[in-house]
Structure formats: structure tokens, C-alpha cells
Design an enzyme around this catalytic site. Sequence first.
Site, short mmCIF file in Angstrom:
data_model
loop_
_atom_site.label_atom_id
_atom_site.label_comp_id
_atom_site.label_asym_id
_atom_site.label_seq_id
_atom_site.Cartn_x
_atom_site.Cartn_y
_atom_site.Cartn_z
N GLU A 197 0.82 -1.21 0.00
CA GLU A 197 0.00 0.00 0.00
C GLU A 197 0.85 1.26 0.00
OE1 GLU A 197 -3.90 -1.64 2.41
OE2 GLU A 197 -2.60 -0.20 3.41
N CYS B 83 -1.38 -4.55 -5.85
CA CYS B 83 -1.96 -5.78 -5.34
C CYS B 83 -0.97 -6.94 -5.40
CB CYS B 83 -3.20 -6.14 -6.15
SG CYS B 83 -4.51 -4.91 -6.08
N GLU C 60 -1.31 -9.96 -6.48
CA GLU C 60 -1.31 -10.70 -7.74
C GLU C 60 -0.40 -10.03 -8.77
OE1 GLU C 60 -5.63 -10.79 -6.17
OE2 GLU C 60 -3.88 -9.49 -6.03
#
Length: 141
Positions: free
Chosen positions: A53, A62, A64
Amino acid sequence: MTTLSGLTVQELETLSSKAIAAKANAYCPYSKFRVGACVLTKTGEYITGANVENVAYPVGTCAERVAFGTAVAAGHQDFKAVAVATDITPGASPCGMCRQFMREFTTPSFPVFMYDGQGNYAVRTMGELLPDSFGPDDLPR
């Protein structure tokens, strides 16, 4: 022995354990929403990622995309499966941006395993998560 998704039981166990363990590396001081991911390459390598973040929320990345990006940067472009792990029940599916990002390197039949905080999972294909997707084959050669 092969699972329904074409992975061996050992591959699925390794994929899930690495995705779940990757949550520990998440940098999520704002949302407190840990996500870990692990992608299995067709050469048998497991590459993990965790969400990162930023105080300016849209700047975060993210898990992924971290896993796939790391794999691509290491020279991989052919993948067998991905696992995504969260602490919630049921487990969370990849966001829209991640779905499109993963679609660049996968097919509609590619399996996405989504783990919850207790280690239970649901599996969906990219085609189920991103129906009528726009992929590399849609552009003229």
C-alpha cells in the site's frame, strides 16, 4: 494424481502454502487487509507477491500483480496457476485491474485459487472471473 485444475496435489499444496505465507510480507498499514499471492510457472517455479500500500491509495500494488510482475521480470511468461490468500471468509477474488493484468499472461481456462483465512479455497477460471475478456489475441498481428 492430478486435481481438477490440472495441478498435482503437491503443486496445489505448495502453491497454497506459499500464497498464505506471502501474506506475512504484506505492507498494509492503512487498510490492514493482507493479501498474499503465488504464481506457478510452467517450468515449476513458485513466485510470490504481497500487497504493497501507499498513503495515496491508488498508488498501491496488489499481491497478484506483484507476483506476476516479479515472474515476468525474471523471464517467465507461461503460467500454470495462481493462488491468492486473504484473512477474510470467504476469500477475496482478484480485483478488476488484477484480473485484466493476469489475463495478459493466461487463458480463459487458467485456474485462480482463492484462499480464506482458514485455508479453505474456491477455484475459478479466468474466464469465469473475467468473461468476454480482452486479451493479446484480440489485437491484430
